[in-house]
Design an enzyme around this catalytic site. Structure first.
Site, short mmCIF file in Angstrom:
data_model
loop_
_atom_site.label_atom_id
_atom_site.label_comp_id
_atom_site.label_asym_id
_atom_site.label_seq_id
_atom_site.Cartn_x
_atom_site.Cartn_y
_atom_site.Cartn_z
N ARG A 210 0.84 -1.20 0.00
CA ARG A 210 0.00 0.00 0.00
C ARG A 210 0.88 1.25 0.00
O ARG A 210 1.94 1.26 0.61
CB ARG A 210 -0.88 0.02 1.25
CG ARG A 210 -1.62 -1.28 1.44
CD ARG A 210 -2.26 -1.39 2.80
NE ARG A 210 -3.53 -0.68 2.85
CZ ARG A 210 -4.38 -0.77 3.86
NH1 ARG A 210 -4.10 -1.50 4.91
NH2 ARG A 210 -5.51 -0.11 3.83
N ASP A 321 -14.94 -6.52 11.38
CA ASP A 321 -14.05 -7.54 10.80
C ASP A 321 -13.95 -8.78 11.68
O ASP A 321 -13.68 -9.87 11.18
CB ASP A 321 -12.64 -6.96 10.60
CG ASP A 321 -12.50 -6.23 9.27
OD1 ASP A 321 -13.54 -5.94 8.65
OD2 ASP A 321 -11.36 -5.95 8.86
C1 LIG Z 1 -5.94 -3.17 1.74
C2 LIG Z 1 -7.30 -2.91 2.31
C3 LIG Z 1 -8.14 -2.00 1.68
C4 LIG Z 1 -9.43 -1.77 2.17
N1 LIG Z 1 -10.24 -0.91 1.51
C5 LIG Z 1 -11.52 -0.74 1.94
C6 LIG Z 1 -12.39 0.14 1.25
O1 LIG Z 1 -12.02 0.78 0.26
N2 LIG Z 1 -13.67 0.25 1.71
C7 LIG Z 1 -14.13 -0.44 2.80
O2 LIG Z 1 -15.31 -0.29 3.16
N3 LIG Z 1 -13.31 -1.26 3.49
C8 LIG Z 1 -12.02 -1.43 3.09
N4 LIG Z 1 -11.19 -2.25 3.78
C9 LIG Z 1 -11.72 -2.96 4.98
C10 LIG Z 1 -11.75 -2.07 6.21
O3 LIG Z 1 -10.51 -1.42 6.38
C11 LIG Z 1 -12.08 -2.93 7.44
O4 LIG Z 1 -13.26 -3.67 7.18
C12 LIG Z 1 -12.31 -2.10 8.69
O5 LIG Z 1 -11.27 -1.16 8.89
C13 LIG Z 1 -12.42 -3.02 9.92
O6 LIG Z 1 -12.69 -2.26 11.06
P1 LIG Z 1 -12.87 -2.97 12.48
O7 LIG Z 1 -13.19 -1.88 13.43
O8 LIG Z 1 -13.80 -4.11 12.39
O9 LIG Z 1 -11.44 -3.61 12.81
P2 LIG Z 1 -10.02 -2.94 13.04
O10 LIG Z 1 -9.86 -1.71 12.23
O11 LIG Z 1 -9.03 -4.03 12.85
O12 LIG Z 1 -10.05 -2.48 14.57
C14 LIG Z 1 -9.90 -3.39 15.62
C15 LIG Z 1 -9.45 -2.64 16.87
O13 LIG Z 1 -9.40 -3.55 17.96
C16 LIG Z 1 -8.20 -3.37 18.68
N5 LIG Z 1 -7.87 -4.64 19.34
C17 LIG Z 1 -7.37 -5.77 18.77
N6 LIG Z 1 -7.18 -6.72 19.70
C18 LIG Z 1 -7.57 -6.19 20.88
C19 LIG Z 1 -7.60 -6.69 22.21
N7 LIG Z 1 -7.17 -7.92 22.51
N8 LIG Z 1 -8.06 -5.89 23.20
C20 LIG Z 1 -8.50 -4.63 22.92
N9 LIG Z 1 -8.47 -4.10 21.67
C21 LIG Z 1 -8.01 -4.87 20.66
C22 LIG Z 1 -7.19 -2.94 17.62
O14 LIG Z 1 -6.09 -2.26 18.20
C23 LIG Z 1 -8.04 -2.05 16.73
O15 LIG Z 1 -8.04 -0.72 17.15
C24 LIG Z 1 -9.89 -2.47 3.33
C25 LIG Z 1 -9.03 -3.36 3.98
C26 LIG Z 1 -7.75 -3.58 3.48
C27 LIG Z 1 -6.86 -4.55 4.20
#
Ligand SMILES: Cc1cc2nc3c(=O)[nH]c(=O)nc-3n(C[C@H](O)[C@H](O)[C@H](O)COP(=O)(O)OP(=O)(O)OC[C@H]3O[C@@H](n4cnc5c(N)ncnc54)[C@H](O)[C@@H]3O)c2cc1C
Length: 436
Positions: A210, A321
């Site tokens: 990226r 996720d």
């Molecule tokens: C290359 C790439 C491109 C993408 N492009 C797009 C796009 O264009 N459009 C789109 O809609 N989506 C896109 N996505 C997907 C999107 O980024 C994710 O779906 C989204 O960011 C997930 O968010 P989340 O909050 O579920 O998880 P995360 O962002 O992973 O957040 C999880 C949080 O939990 C915390 N955590 C982890 N373990 C613990 C623990 N044991 N105790 C306490 N806290 C913890 C972490 O520190 C983090 O802050 C892309 C993904 C990738 C990899």
């Protein structure tokens, strides 16, 4: 050992008799916390990092995600409008991307010209993930978040959940919403006993590099191609570029598809610049390879949760996720997180007795799981289109573009109001049947 309880995130007055612990402050956990504030659901958000994350590059959001934002809190959508960017060429507002060959000349020698796909209902918008997190966090009261709190175990008792952190602290909550990302530990406390084979995310067969390139440099290299979102399609490779940061930067995601399993402990792997460039040595126009000058030679493996048989277990529920990590080929992962946040916070707003929490989770599971898991599955198929390996479209670029002109509509046009209505009905039925 200290004992604390989740209690800080509600607006005073009419506070429901339960407390939620949210684990993880990514897009999913933050959007859900904002929904909780709206519905006066008390929560504490626990994040393992010592501050909000700024990792990541560009994120594109579809109209479903924007509607979900608006329905969670219209201020969120208004702020998003201020940080997001569309295609730079006038008249291309409804174009998701233009398809080109990744090969030398971008297909010009075949007579191929950039072919657009999108839809009238779609408006091209992307943002820097950092800016998106900034607007989300701007709405979260500081006192509702606890940083440097890495969750180790989540243990269910009859009427509450006990959370143990790596630092030895123990907290209690009426229920836990796990939004700790694709490899977060909370998933095993929902699926571990019943579906142990579904706990770990599986490797999707590809990794990405990226980078963010100053738009003036991207324009110099790619010419007008840089200003609008593009997908450069090749054999085992796919380059996606799109403008972010109000058009001052160009976001690049360079995909490499392999037959090899991912055997490394970490999900990222540092390589040399030469190794990174070697991944694109064949069948890739030199201009695309040049864009890698701005890339950190770090492989980000893409893992997904293709099967998640349930999103909840009693008082523990999965969001974002952690529930449905997907490959990014349909640019829909974050959008699905925001939809989760909308539906779950809405349902928790209906809960009047802590005993009803599993019923709200059941309704959420019924509404959200089929749709979010379909996104995961169809995204993997979209990856085949982007690399000429789709069983029907193969190397036929016309067919690939035709497919893209149809394939996103069910994601974008989805009726979220109907989701909430169905959720309400289901929750009412479940509570009536359970008499709680
Ligand atoms: C290359 C790439 C491109 C993408 N492009 C797009 C796009 O264009 N459009 C789109 O809609 N989506 C896109 N996505 C997907 C999107 O980024 C994710 O779906 C989204 O960011 C997930 O968010 P989340 O909050 O579920 O998880 P995360 O962002 O992973 O957040 C999880 C949080 O939990 C915390 N955590 C982890 N373990 C613990 C623990 N044991 N105790 C306490 N806290 C913890 C972490 O520190 C983090 O802050 C892309 C993904 C990738 C990899």
């Amino acid at each position: 050992m200290t004992l604390s309880s989740s209690s800080t995130g509600s607006v005073s007055g009419g506070e429901p008799p339960f407390k939620i612990a949210i684990i993880g402050a990514g897009i999913g956990g933050l959007a859900f916390a904002i929904g909780c504030l709206k519905h006066k659901v008390p929560y504490t958000l626990y994040e393992s990092a010592d501050k909000y994350s700024i990792v990541g590059a560009g994120v594109g959001l579809g109209p479903n995600a924007l509607r979900a934002m608006d329905m969670i809190d219209p201020r969120l959508r208004a702020m998003y409008n201020d940080i997001s960017s569309g295609n730079l060429t006038p008249g291309k507002d409804h174009v998701m991307m233009d398809a080109l060959y990744a090969e030398d000349g971008f297909g010009e020698s075949r007579g191929w010209e950039a072919a657009s796909f999108g839809a009238a209902c779609y408006e091209r918008t992307s943002a820097h993930r950092r800016d998106l997190l900034d607007i989300l966090t701007s709405m979260i009261p500081k006192e509702t978040v606890r940083f440097s709190k890495r969750v180790k175990t989540v243990e269910q008792r009859v009427d509450r959940v006990v959370i143990t952190f790596e630092d030895g602290e123990v907290a209690e909550a009426s229920a836990v919403i796990g939004s700790d990302g694709a490899k977060g530990p909370t998933r095993k406390f929902v699926l571990g006993e019943r579906y142990p084979e579904e706990v770990a995310a599986t490797y999707s067969g590809k990794y990405v590099y990226r980078s963010i390139i100053p738009m003036k440099d991207a324009l110099e290299i790619l010419g007008d191609h840089a200003g609008d979102a593009k997908s450069f399609i090749g054999h085992n490779v796919n380059f996606i570029t799109f403008p972010i940061s109000k058009g001052t930067q160009c976001n690049l995601v360079a995909f490499k598809f392999t037959d090899e399993p991912w055997t490394h402990d970490q999900w990222t792997r540092r390589v040399t610049k030469e190794e990174m460039v070697a991944d694109f040595a064949h069948g890739v126009d030199k201009r695309l390879v040049k864009l890698l000058d701005w890339a950190d030679p770090l492989q980000w493996s893409l893992h997904h949760h293709m099967n998640t048989p349930t999103y909840y277990n009693g008082l523990i529920c999965l969001l974002g996720d952690l529930a449905h990590a997907t490959t990014p080929h349909q640019a829909s992962g974050a959008g699905q997180c925001i939809e989760d946040a909308l539906v779950l916070s809405h349902l928790l707003g209906k809960v009047r007795d802590a005993k009803q929490l599993p019923l709200a989770f059941k309704a959420y599971d019924s509404i959200r799981r089929p749709r979010a898991q379909k996104v995961v599955k169809t995204s993997q198929e979209a990856g085949q289109l982007y690399t000429f390996t789709h069983p029907e479209a193969g190397e036929d670029m016309e067919k690939i573009v035709q497919n893209f002109r149809q394939r996103f509509l069910w994601i974008w046009e989805h009726d979220l109001e109907q989701d909430l209505r169905e959720g309400d009905e289901l929750f009412a039925k479940l509570t009536a049947a359970g008499q709680v």
